[in-house]
Design a protein around this motif. Structure first.
Motif, PDB file in Angstrom:
ATOM      1  N   ILE A  94       0.844  -1.198   0.000  1.00 33.73           N
ATOM      2  CA  ILE A  94       0.000   0.000   0.000  1.00 33.73           C
ATOM      3  C   ILE A  94       0.881   1.251   0.000  1.00 33.73           C
ATOM      4  O   ILE A  94       0.661   2.192  -0.773  1.00 33.73           O
ATOM      5  CB  ILE A  94      -0.937   0.011   1.220  1.00 33.73           C
ATOM      6  N   VAL A  95       1.885   1.243   0.872  1.00 29.15           N
ATOM      7  CA  VAL A  95       2.762   2.410   0.990  1.00 29.15           C
ATOM      8  C   VAL A  95       3.547   2.643  -0.297  1.00 29.15           C
ATOM      9  O   VAL A  95       3.635   3.775  -0.784  1.00 29.15           O
ATOM     10  CB  VAL A  95       3.722   2.236   2.182  1.00 29.15           C
ATOM     11  N   THR A  96       4.126   1.582  -0.864  1.00 29.65           N
ATOM     12  CA  THR A  96       4.930   1.764  -2.081  1.00 29.65           C
ATOM     13  C   THR A  96       4.066   2.199  -3.260  1.00 29.65           C
ATOM     14  O   THR A  96       4.520   2.961  -4.121  1.00 29.65           O
ATOM     15  CB  THR A  96       5.682   0.471  -2.438  1.00 29.65           C
ATOM     16  N   SER A  97       2.826   1.739  -3.314  1.00 27.91           N
ATOM     17  CA  SER A  97       1.920   2.155  -4.391  1.00 27.91           C
ATOM     18  C   SER A  97       1.607   3.638  -4.280  1.00 27.91           C
ATOM     19  O   SER A  97       1.625   4.372  -5.279  1.00 27.91           O
ATOM     20  CB  SER A  97       0.625   1.345  -4.339  1.00 27.91           C
ATOM     21  N   LYS A  98       1.334   4.091  -3.067  1.00 29.36           N
ATOM     22  CA  LYS A  98       1.028   5.497  -2.855  1.00 29.36           C
ATOM     23  C   LYS A  98       2.265   6.360  -3.063  1.00 29.36           C
ATOM     24  O   LYS A  98       2.190   7.469  -3.607  1.00 29.36           O
ATOM     25  CB  LYS A  98       0.437   5.700  -1.459  1.00 29.36           C
ATOM     26  N   LEU A  99       3.408   5.841  -2.645  1.00 29.39           N
ATOM     27  CA  LEU A  99       4.645   6.589  -2.858  1.00 29.39           C
ATOM     28  C   LEU A  99       4.949   6.728  -4.342  1.00 29.39           C
ATOM     29  O   LEU A  99       5.420   7.778  -4.788  1.00 29.39           O
ATOM     30  CB  LEU A  99       5.801   5.884  -2.149  1.00 29.39           C
ATOM     31  N   ALA A 100       4.689   5.687  -5.120  1.00 36.55           N
ATOM     32  CA  ALA A 100       4.924   5.747  -6.566  1.00 36.55           C
ATOM     33  C   ALA A 100       4.103   6.874  -7.196  1.00 36.55           C
ATOM     34  O   ALA A 100       4.600   7.622  -8.048  1.00 36.55           O
ATOM     35  CB  ALA A 100       4.578   4.412  -7.214  1.00 36.55           C
ATOM     36  N   VAL A 101       2.853   7.012  -6.766  1.00 36.34           N
ATOM     37  CA  VAL A 101       2.001   8.095  -7.279  1.00 36.34           C
ATOM     38  C   VAL A 101       2.576   9.450  -6.880  1.00 36.34           C
ATOM     39  O   VAL A 101       2.660  10.372  -7.700  1.00 36.34           O
ATOM     40  CB  VAL A 101       0.561   7.947  -6.757  1.00 36.34           C
ATOM     41  N   ALA A 102       2.989   9.574  -5.623  1.00 42.79           N
ATOM     42  CA  ALA A 102       3.539  10.831  -5.135  1.00 42.79           C
ATOM     43  C   ALA A 102       4.815  11.205  -5.884  1.00 42.79           C
ATOM     44  O   ALA A 102       4.996  12.358  -6.297  1.00 42.79           O
ATOM     45  CB  ALA A 102       3.813  10.742  -3.632  1.00 42.79           C
ATOM     46  N   VAL A 103       5.704  10.231  -6.063  1.00 41.91           N
ATOM     47  CA  VAL A 103       6.979  10.497  -6.728  1.00 41.91           C
ATOM     48  C   VAL A 103       6.764  10.883  -8.191  1.00 41.91           C
ATOM     49  O   VAL A 103       7.338  11.867  -8.682  1.00 41.91           O
ATOM     50  CB  VAL A 103       7.907   9.275  -6.631  1.00 41.91           C
ATOM     51  N   LEU A 104       5.948  10.127  -8.901  1.00 43.22           N
ATOM     52  CA  LEU A 104       5.709  10.424 -10.315  1.00 43.22           C
ATOM     53  C   LEU A 104       5.017  11.774 -10.488  1.00 43.22           C
ATOM     54  O   LEU A 104       5.308  12.515 -11.436  1.00 43.22           O
ATOM     55  CB  LEU A 104       4.869   9.308 -10.947  1.00 43.22           C
ATOM     56  N   THR A 105       4.117  12.096  -9.574  1.00 50.65           N
ATOM     57  CA  THR A 105       3.459  13.406  -9.628  1.00 50.65           C
ATOM     58  C   THR A 105       4.466  14.519  -9.395  1.00 50.65           C
ATOM     59  O   THR A 105       4.454  15.543 -10.078  1.00 50.65           O
ATOM     60  CB  THR A 105       2.342  13.491  -8.571  1.00 50.65           C
ATOM     61  N   GLY A 106       5.352  14.299  -8.429  1.00 51.03           N
ATOM     62  CA  GLY A 106       6.392  15.283  -8.169  1.00 51.03           C
ATOM     63  C   GLY A 106       7.317  15.466  -9.357  1.00 51.03           C
ATOM     64  O   GLY A 106       7.701  16.590  -9.695  1.00 51.03           O
ATOM     65  N   TRP A 107       7.681  14.380  -9.994  1.00 53.40           N
ATOM     66  CA  TRP A 107       8.543  14.490 -11.178  1.00 53.40           C
ATOM     67  C   TRP A 107       7.859  15.241 -12.305  1.00 53.40           C
ATOM     68  O   TRP A 107       8.485  16.052 -12.988  1.00 53.40           O
ATOM     69  CB  TRP A 107       8.940  13.089 -11.647  1.00 53.40           C
ATOM     70  N   LEU A 108       6.572  14.990 -12.476  1.00 54.04           N
ATOM     71  CA  LEU A 108       5.837  15.634 -13.565  1.00 54.04           C
ATOM     72  C   LEU A 108       5.654  17.128 -13.325  1.00 54.04           C
ATOM     73  O   LEU A 108       5.851  17.940 -14.229  1.00 54.04           O
ATOM     74  CB  LEU A 108       4.471  14.959 -13.731  1.00 54.04           C
ATOM     75  N   PHE A 109       5.294  17.488 -12.097  1.00 54.03           N
ATOM     76  CA  PHE A 109       4.956  18.880 -11.803  1.00 54.03           C
ATOM     77  C   PHE A 109       6.122  19.693 -11.240  1.00 54.03           C
ATOM     78  O   PHE A 109       5.998  20.906 -11.077  1.00 54.03           O
ATOM     79  CB  PHE A 109       3.781  18.952 -10.827  1.00 54.03           C
ATOM     80  N   ALA A 110       7.235  19.041 -10.924  1.00 53.59           N
ATOM     81  CA  ALA A 110       8.386  19.773 -10.396  1.00 53.59           C
ATOM     82  C   ALA A 110       9.630  19.584 -11.257  1.00 53.59           C
ATOM     83  O   ALA A 110      10.219  20.552 -11.733  1.00 53.59           O
ATOM     84  CB  ALA A 110       8.679  19.349  -8.954  1.00 53.59           C
ATOM     85  N   ALA A 111      10.042  18.342 -11.459  1.00 51.52           N
ATOM     86  CA  ALA A 111      11.290  18.089 -12.191  1.00 51.52           C
ATOM     87  C   ALA A 111      11.206  18.543 -13.646  1.00 51.52           C
ATOM     88  O   ALA A 111      12.132  19.173 -14.166  1.00 51.52           O
ATOM     89  CB  ALA A 111      11.644  16.602 -12.116  1.00 51.52           C
ATOM     90  N   VAL A 112      10.114  18.220 -14.316  1.00 47.62           N
ATOM     91  CA  VAL A 112       9.972  18.624 -15.728  1.00 47.62           C
ATOM     92  C   VAL A 112       9.948  20.141 -15.879  1.00 47.62           C
ATOM     93  O   VAL A 112      10.658  20.694 -16.737  1.00 47.62           O
ATOM     94  CB  VAL A 112       8.718  17.971 -16.357  1.00 47.62           C
ATOM     95  N   PRO A 113       9.153  20.885 -15.071  1.00 48.48           N
ATOM     96  CA  PRO A 113       9.202  22.345 -15.166  1.00 48.48           C
ATOM     97  C   PRO A 113      10.579  22.930 -14.863  1.00 48.48           C
ATOM     98  O   PRO A 113      10.990  23.916 -15.481  1.00 48.48           O
ATOM     99  CB  PRO A 113       8.168  22.798 -14.118  1.00 48.48           C
ATOM    100  N   VAL A 114      11.300  22.327 -13.898  1.00 44.44           N
ATOM    101  CA  VAL A 114      12.650  22.809 -13.588  1.00 44.44           C
ATOM    102  C   VAL A 114      13.564  22.630 -14.799  1.00 44.44           C
ATOM    103  O   VAL A 114      14.348  23.527 -15.146  1.00 44.44           O
ATOM    104  CB  VAL A 114      13.224  22.064 -12.363  1.00 44.44           C
ATOM    105  N   LEU A 115      13.479  21.483 -15.455  1.00 44.78           N
ATOM    106  CA  LEU A 115      14.288  21.252 -16.656  1.00 44.78           C
ATOM    107  C   LEU A 115      13.939  22.250 -17.753  1.00 44.78           C
ATOM    108  O   LEU A 115      14.828  22.850 -18.370  1.00 44.78           O
ATOM    109  CB  LEU A 115      14.071  19.822 -17.157  1.00 44.78           C
TER     110      LEU A 115
END
Length: 238
Positions: A94-115
């Motif tokens: 459960i935790v790893t599934s929720k973390l995967a969503v959080a991490v991918l969301t962070g990459w999409l909305f933070a890492a990509v805009p930073v790049l």
């Protein structure tokens, strides 16, 4: 990882007002990047200030806090977590599934805009854009794990998370050198410096310390969050 948990988490995270909030700072970052790119100042200095201060220093922890707590804290508060805890699913899954969503969301909305912001301002010069992009990837994952853990142990996860990001990292970390060693932001900067050309990015924590700490915090947060969920079930708190 469980796809059903992932689907329910995405629906809950992006289906609320958080979906709008996630867009605000990234859009602001890109708007400022366009304005900075059109200016006649030192583009390297502009890129470092914007990506380091507004990007890695503000956007990444705020977004990590929003999504990290959002994927689980709300369910615990409103009691809907019972649905998942009643299923024969390992708590770690459960935790790893929720973390995967959080991490991918962070990459999409933070890492990509930073790049994108880095490329707009300074192009590929000195590997600055790429460095901050990679630094944002690892910092975002660590923030997500830490704030997900906070969402399982306290109902004031947002307040505690803001205190860490704003008081410890941004205030104390800027004036007390020893505090930087326990700063996810500084760990991300260390990775960014390693990726960029020599002298392109400045960091205050050695890479040899930053990488193990990133791994330790992320894995430790996952294990502790899973243990916390198991405790909730056994104690019948939810």
């Amino acid at each position: 990882m469980n796809l059903t948990v992932v689907r329910l988490t995405v629906r809950g995270l992006l289906g609320r007002r958080r979906g709008v909030l996630l867009l605000v700072v990234p859009v602001l970052l890109l708007i400022i990047a366009v304005a900075a790119g059109a200016s006649h100042g030192d583009k390297h200095e502009l890129a470092v200030q914007l990506l380091g201060t507004l990007g890695l220093g503000t956007l990444v922890p705020i977004l990590g806090l929003v999504v990290g707590t959002g994927v689980i804290a709300t369910e615990i508060d409103d009691g809907s977590i019972v649905y998942l805890l009643s299923k024969p699913l390992p708590r770690r899954q459960i935790v790893t599934s929720k973390l995967a969503v959080a991490v991918l969301t962070g990459w999409l909305f933070a890492a990509v805009p930073v790049l994108l912001a880095g490329l707009i301002i300074y192009g590929t010069g000195d590997g600055v854009a790429l460095g901050y992009f990679v630094g944002t990837l690892v910092a975002s994952a660590a923030y997500s794990a830490l704030f997900l853990l906070l969402g399982t142990v306290t109902r004031n996860a947002v307040v505690v998370g803001l205190a860490y990001a704003l008081i410890w990292e941004s205030l104390i970390g800027n004036f007390v050198s020893g505090a930087r060693t326990l700063s996810i932001q500084q760990w991300g900067l260390s990775v960014a410096r390693a990726v960029a050309a020599p002298g392109g990015i400045t960091a205050h924590v050695a890479l040899g310390a930053a990488v193990p700490l990133l791994v330790l915090v992320s894995l430790g947060a996952v294990l502790l969050a899973a243990h916390r969920l198991a405790g909730l079930t056994l104690a019948g708190e939810e």
